[in-house]
Each structure stands twice: as structure tokens, then as C-alpha cells.
Design an enzyme around this catalytic site. Sequence first.
Site, short mmCIF file in Angstrom:
data_model
loop_
_atom_site.label_atom_id
_atom_site.label_comp_id
_atom_site.label_asym_id
_atom_site.label_seq_id
_atom_site.Cartn_x
_atom_site.Cartn_y
_atom_site.Cartn_z
N CYS A 266 -33.41 -21.89 -2.64
CA CYS A 266 -34.12 -22.83 -3.51
C CYS A 266 -33.84 -24.24 -3.03
O CYS A 266 -32.69 -24.63 -2.86
CB CYS A 266 -33.63 -22.64 -4.95
SG CYS A 266 -34.29 -23.88 -6.10
N CYS B 222 -31.64 -26.18 -6.08
CA CYS B 222 -30.24 -25.86 -6.42
C CYS B 222 -29.49 -25.10 -5.35
O CYS B 222 -28.27 -24.91 -5.47
CB CYS B 222 -30.17 -25.12 -7.75
SG CYS B 222 -30.66 -23.38 -7.65
N CYS C 93 -36.96 -20.06 -9.71
CA CYS C 93 -35.55 -19.88 -9.40
C CYS C 93 -34.84 -19.54 -10.71
O CYS C 93 -34.99 -20.24 -11.71
CB CYS C 93 -34.98 -21.15 -8.79
SG CYS C 93 -33.19 -21.10 -8.55
N CYS D 273 -32.11 -22.72 -11.59
CA CYS D 273 -32.55 -24.06 -12.00
C CYS D 273 -33.95 -24.07 -12.62
O CYS D 273 -34.41 -25.11 -13.07
CB CYS D 273 -32.47 -25.03 -10.84
SG CYS D 273 -33.69 -24.75 -9.53
N CYS E 247 -45.43 -14.98 -2.65
CA CYS E 247 -46.14 -16.06 -1.97
C CYS E 247 -45.49 -17.37 -2.41
O CYS E 247 -45.67 -17.80 -3.55
CB CYS E 247 -47.61 -15.98 -2.35
SG CYS E 247 -48.67 -17.07 -1.42
#
Length: 155
Positions: free
Chosen positions: A57, A60, A106, A109, A129
Site C-alpha cells: 500500500c 501505509c 487496504c 489504512c 485490478c
Amino acid sequence: MTTSPSGYDLTPPTDGQRAALEADLSPEEKRVLLAHGTEAPFCGVLLGEKRPGVFCCRQCGLPLFRAGTKFESGTGWPSFTEPVDDTHVRAVEDRSHGMVRVETRCARCDSHQGHVFPDGPPPTGLRYCINSVALTFVEEGRPLPDPLGRGDGTA
């Protein structure tokens, strides 16, 4: 603290940590990660990334997808068959744009990553995707990004 089966801390950032993470994002990253936008197809810097490693991510640093699960979908966005750990990616129903899709976020976060579709290759049949701008690539053997100071490890 909430820990994923693969050993990563999934505790959401505090308000102060979230403000610091968001301050570090570019305008395009904010548009995609925070405002649930989509980058233009075929322009993402990670579309052609083929080295061994992990895609984390951007906000985070949580590991989301392994390079070995990435495939060429022809859609213009990096595509993956499965996450590093199912608990690292949260699915949310998305009814925007006059259709029903499954948005991926995510799990730590809550940043927007992209969407998952049931038209991927075996073994999962799924196509995650994902926007390049929502990810950071970490080459195998390198330390993972650790903007929250949690010391989660290496790729």
C-alpha cells in the site's frame, strides 16, 4: 493490536499518523487513495514491473500483492490473482458509475486500491485490478516501507 495470519499489524493508523501519511501523498495519490479515483489506463509506472518482490500500500506500507501473482490482463492496470493475505485487502460494494462492483481497500489504512473482478485466470479466477499510484513496489530482499514504525519485515 490486530495481527493478520501472516503476522502483519492491521491496527488502523491513529488520527495523527493518518494526517502524516496523507501529507506525504502527491495530488494524484490523494485523488486515487483518498477520493476513490482511478488513474488512466496504460500509464501507471508499475504496469510493466516484473521483478520478484511485493507490492505494498502506498499510504501505509502494508504488503498487498506478491509479484508472482501479477499477470498481464490487457486492461491497462496492474492485475493480480490474489493478495498476500486475504485479511490485507478489504472488499466493499461499489455502486458508483451505474454498476455494482467490488472495490478493494487496504485493510489497515482503508485507502482505495482498485477493484476485484471474477474474470481472472486460475487458480483463483479473480482479477484484482489495482491502480499503480496506490502501490509501492519493493524488490525481493529489500526492507518493506514502514511509515507507521511497526517493523513488519522484508519483501
